[in-house]
Motif scaffolding. Structure first.
Motif, PDB file in Angstrom:
ATOM      1  N   GLN A  89       0.817  -1.216   0.000  1.00  0.00           N
ATOM      2  CA  GLN A  89       0.000   0.000   0.000  1.00  0.00           C
ATOM      3  C   GLN A  89       0.849   1.264   0.000  1.00  0.00           C
ATOM      4  O   GLN A  89       0.359   2.342  -0.326  1.00  0.00           O
ATOM      5  N   LYS A  90       2.112   1.151   0.359  1.00  0.00           N
ATOM      6  CA  LYS A  90       2.993   2.311   0.439  1.00  0.00           C
ATOM      7  C   LYS A  90       3.743   2.581  -0.861  1.00  0.00           C
ATOM      8  O   LYS A  90       4.387   3.610  -0.996  1.00  0.00           O
ATOM      9  N   ILE A  91       3.676   1.676  -1.821  1.00  0.00           N
ATOM     10  CA  ILE A  91       4.387   1.831  -3.091  1.00  0.00           C
ATOM     11  C   ILE A  91       3.393   2.224  -4.174  1.00  0.00           C
ATOM     12  O   ILE A  91       2.416   1.516  -4.418  1.00  0.00           O
ATOM     13  N   VAL A  92       3.654   3.364  -4.815  1.00  0.00           N
ATOM     14  CA  VAL A  92       2.753   3.884  -5.845  1.00  0.00           C
ATOM     15  C   VAL A  92       3.561   4.135  -7.110  1.00  0.00           C
ATOM     16  O   VAL A  92       4.540   4.880  -7.092  1.00  0.00           O
ATOM     17  N   PHE A  93       3.177   3.490  -8.198  1.00  0.00           N
ATOM     18  CA  PHE A  93       3.812   3.730  -9.494  1.00  0.00           C
ATOM     19  C   PHE A  93       3.071   4.856 -10.202  1.00  0.00           C
ATOM     20  O   PHE A  93       1.843   4.852 -10.274  1.00  0.00           O
ATOM     21  N   VAL A  94       3.829   5.817 -10.719  1.00  0.00           N
ATOM     22  CA  VAL A  94       3.248   6.968 -11.406  1.00  0.00           C
ATOM     23  C   VAL A  94       3.883   7.068 -12.783  1.00  0.00           C
ATOM     24  O   VAL A  94       5.107   7.167 -12.906  1.00  0.00           O
ATOM     25  N   THR A  95       3.062   7.017 -13.814  1.00  0.00           N
ATOM     26  CA  THR A  95       3.541   7.089 -15.193  1.00  0.00           C
ATOM     27  C   THR A  95       2.660   8.045 -15.975  1.00  0.00           C
ATOM     28  O   THR A  95       1.439   7.977 -15.888  1.00  0.00           O
ATOM     29  N   GLY A  96       3.269   8.926 -16.723  1.00  0.00           N
ATOM     30  CA  GLY A  96       2.520   9.848 -17.572  1.00  0.00           C
ATOM     31  C   GLY A  96       2.155  11.133 -16.847  1.00  0.00           C
ATOM     32  O   GLY A  96       2.026  11.177 -15.626  1.00  0.00           O
ATOM     33  N   ASP A  97       1.999  12.194 -17.634  1.00  0.00           N
ATOM     34  CA  ASP A  97       1.729  13.515 -17.074  1.00  0.00           C
ATOM     35  C   ASP A  97       0.415  13.579 -16.305  1.00  0.00           C
ATOM     36  O   ASP A  97       0.333  14.231 -15.269  1.00  0.00           O
ATOM     37  N   LYS A  98      -0.609  12.904 -16.804  1.00  0.00           N
ATOM     38  CA  LYS A  98      -1.913  12.959 -16.141  1.00  0.00           C
ATOM     39  C   LYS A  98      -1.837  12.349 -14.735  1.00  0.00           C
ATOM     40  O   LYS A  98      -2.323  12.928 -13.768  1.00  0.00           O
ATOM     41  N   GLU A  99      -1.208  11.188 -14.625  1.00  0.00           N
ATOM     42  CA  GLU A  99      -1.059  10.544 -13.311  1.00  0.00           C
ATOM     43  C   GLU A  99      -0.189  11.373 -12.379  1.00  0.00           C
ATOM     44  O   GLU A  99      -0.458  11.471 -11.184  1.00  0.00           O
ATOM     45  N   LYS A 100       0.875  11.958 -12.915  1.00  0.00           N
ATOM     46  CA  LYS A 100       1.752  12.796 -12.094  1.00  0.00           C
ATOM     47  C   LYS A 100       0.971  13.964 -11.513  1.00  0.00           C
ATOM     48  O   LYS A 100       1.114  14.289 -10.336  1.00  0.00           O
ATOM     49  N   GLU A 101       0.169  14.595 -12.338  1.00  0.00           N
ATOM     50  CA  GLU A 101      -0.634  15.728 -11.880  1.00  0.00           C
ATOM     51  C   GLU A 101      -1.649  15.289 -10.822  1.00  0.00           C
ATOM     52  O   GLU A 101      -1.818  15.955  -9.805  1.00  0.00           O
ATOM     53  N   GLU A 102      -2.298  14.152 -11.031  1.00  0.00           N
ATOM     54  CA  GLU A 102      -3.315  13.674 -10.089  1.00  0.00           C
ATOM     55  C   GLU A 102      -2.707  13.252  -8.748  1.00  0.00           C
ATOM     56  O   GLU A 102      -3.229  13.583  -7.688  1.00  0.00           O
ATOM     57  N   LYS A 103      -1.608  12.503  -8.792  1.00  0.00           N
ATOM     58  CA  LYS A 103      -1.064  11.912  -7.572  1.00  0.00           C
ATOM     59  C   LYS A 103      -0.047  12.791  -6.863  1.00  0.00           C
ATOM     60  O   LYS A 103       0.095  12.706  -5.651  1.00  0.00           O
ATOM     61  N   LEU A 104       0.671  13.618  -7.596  1.00  0.00           N
ATOM     62  CA  LEU A 104       1.707  14.439  -6.985  1.00  0.00           C
ATOM     63  C   LEU A 104       1.346  15.913  -6.906  1.00  0.00           C
ATOM     64  O   LEU A 104       1.954  16.647  -6.129  1.00  0.00           O
ATOM     65  N   GLY A 105       0.368  16.339  -7.691  1.00  0.00           N
ATOM     66  CA  GLY A 105       0.022  17.758  -7.783  1.00  0.00           C
ATOM     67  C   GLY A 105      -0.346  18.403  -6.470  1.00  0.00           C
ATOM     68  O   GLY A 105       0.022  19.543  -6.206  1.00  0.00           O
ATOM     69  N   ASN A 106      -1.061  17.683  -5.617  1.00  0.00           N
ATOM     70  CA  ASN A 106      -1.473  18.281  -4.342  1.00  0.00           C
ATOM     71  C   ASN A 106      -0.432  18.101  -3.246  1.00  0.00           C
ATOM     72  O   ASN A 106      -0.572  18.646  -2.164  1.00  0.00           O
ATOM     73  N   MET A 107       0.639  17.353  -3.522  1.00  0.00           N
ATOM     74  CA  MET A 107       1.673  17.106  -2.517  1.00  0.00           C
ATOM     75  C   MET A 107       2.911  17.972  -2.719  1.00  0.00           C
ATOM     76  O   MET A 107       3.572  18.335  -1.753  1.00  0.00           O
ATOM     77  N   ILE A 108       3.233  18.278  -3.975  1.00  0.00           N
ATOM     78  CA  ILE A 108       4.445  19.028  -4.296  1.00  0.00           C
ATOM     79  C   ILE A 108       4.053  20.220  -5.166  1.00  0.00           C
ATOM     80  O   ILE A 108       3.418  20.055  -6.206  1.00  0.00           O
ATOM     81  N   SER A 109       4.460  21.410  -4.740  1.00  0.00           N
ATOM     82  CA  SER A 109       4.143  22.590  -5.549  1.00  0.00           C
ATOM     83  C   SER A 109       5.047  22.613  -6.790  1.00  0.00           C
ATOM     84  O   SER A 109       6.134  22.048  -6.790  1.00  0.00           O
ATOM     85  N   LYS A 110       4.583  23.279  -7.820  1.00  0.00           N
ATOM     86  CA  LYS A 110       5.329  23.301  -9.086  1.00  0.00           C
ATOM     87  C   LYS A 110       6.680  24.002  -8.950  1.00  0.00           C
ATOM     88  O   LYS A 110       7.621  23.659  -9.642  1.00  0.00           O
ATOM     89  N   ASP A 111       6.801  24.945  -8.037  1.00  0.00           N
ATOM     90  CA  ASP A 111       8.095  25.627  -7.871  1.00  0.00           C
ATOM     91  C   ASP A 111       9.113  24.748  -7.141  1.00  0.00           C
ATOM     92  O   ASP A 111      10.299  25.042  -7.145  1.00  0.00           O
ATOM     93  N   GLN A 112       8.666  23.646  -6.540  1.00  0.00           N
ATOM     94  CA  GLN A 112       9.578  22.735  -5.865  1.00  0.00           C
ATOM     95  C   GLN A 112       9.774  21.417  -6.615  1.00  0.00           C
ATOM     96  O   GLN A 112      10.446  20.527  -6.122  1.00  0.00           O
ATOM     97  N   SER A 113       9.177  21.293  -7.780  1.00  0.00           N
ATOM     98  CA  SER A 113       9.311  20.046  -8.529  1.00  0.00           C
ATOM     99  C   SER A 113      10.006  20.286  -9.865  1.00  0.00           C
ATOM    100  O   SER A 113       9.874  21.329 -10.471  1.00  0.00           O
ATOM    101  N   MET A 114      10.749  19.272 -10.289  1.00  0.00           N
ATOM    102  CA  MET A 114      11.402  19.320 -11.597  1.00  0.00           C
ATOM    103  C   MET A 114      10.425  18.828 -12.655  1.00  0.00           C
ATOM    104  O   MET A 114       9.408  18.226 -12.335  1.00  0.00           O
TER     105      MET A 114
END
Length: 87
Positions: free
Chosen positions: A28-53
């Motif tokens: 449950q702790k391992i999450v695979f993220v592939t593609g821009d849409k998934e990145k935005e959905e899963k990481l967008g609310n956790m990491i701000s755009k100014d802190q992400s590459m």
């Protein structure tokens, strides 16, 4: 949680081989993220755009390459990559 961003095919194949032997709590702790849409959905609310590459999420604004040697061996644990760069 651990986010595996754009993991290579061989890594995912190996993971699928060992998956049955991994504890359910760990699964449950391992999450695979592939593609821009998934990145935005899963990481967008956790990491701000100014802190992400760019590889982390579309529109990521942090454009400085991370020097792993400096980050792992020369940066004190109470500093982040951004703080180290601004000194």
């Amino acid at each position: 949680k651990v986010f595996m961003i754009d993991a290579p095919f061989l890594f995912r194949a190996f993971y699928n081989l060992v998956y049955p032997f991994i504890d359910n709590d760990t699964k449950q702790k391992i999450v695979f993220v592939t593609g821009d849409k998934e990145k935005e959905e899963k990481l967008g609310n956790m990491i701000s755009k100014d802190q992400s590459m760019l590889f982390m999420q579309p529109g990521g604004e942090m454009d400085t390459d991370l020097d792993m040697k400096a980050y792992l061996y020369e940066t004190p644990f109470d500093f982040t990559c951004e703080e180290e760069r601004n000194e």
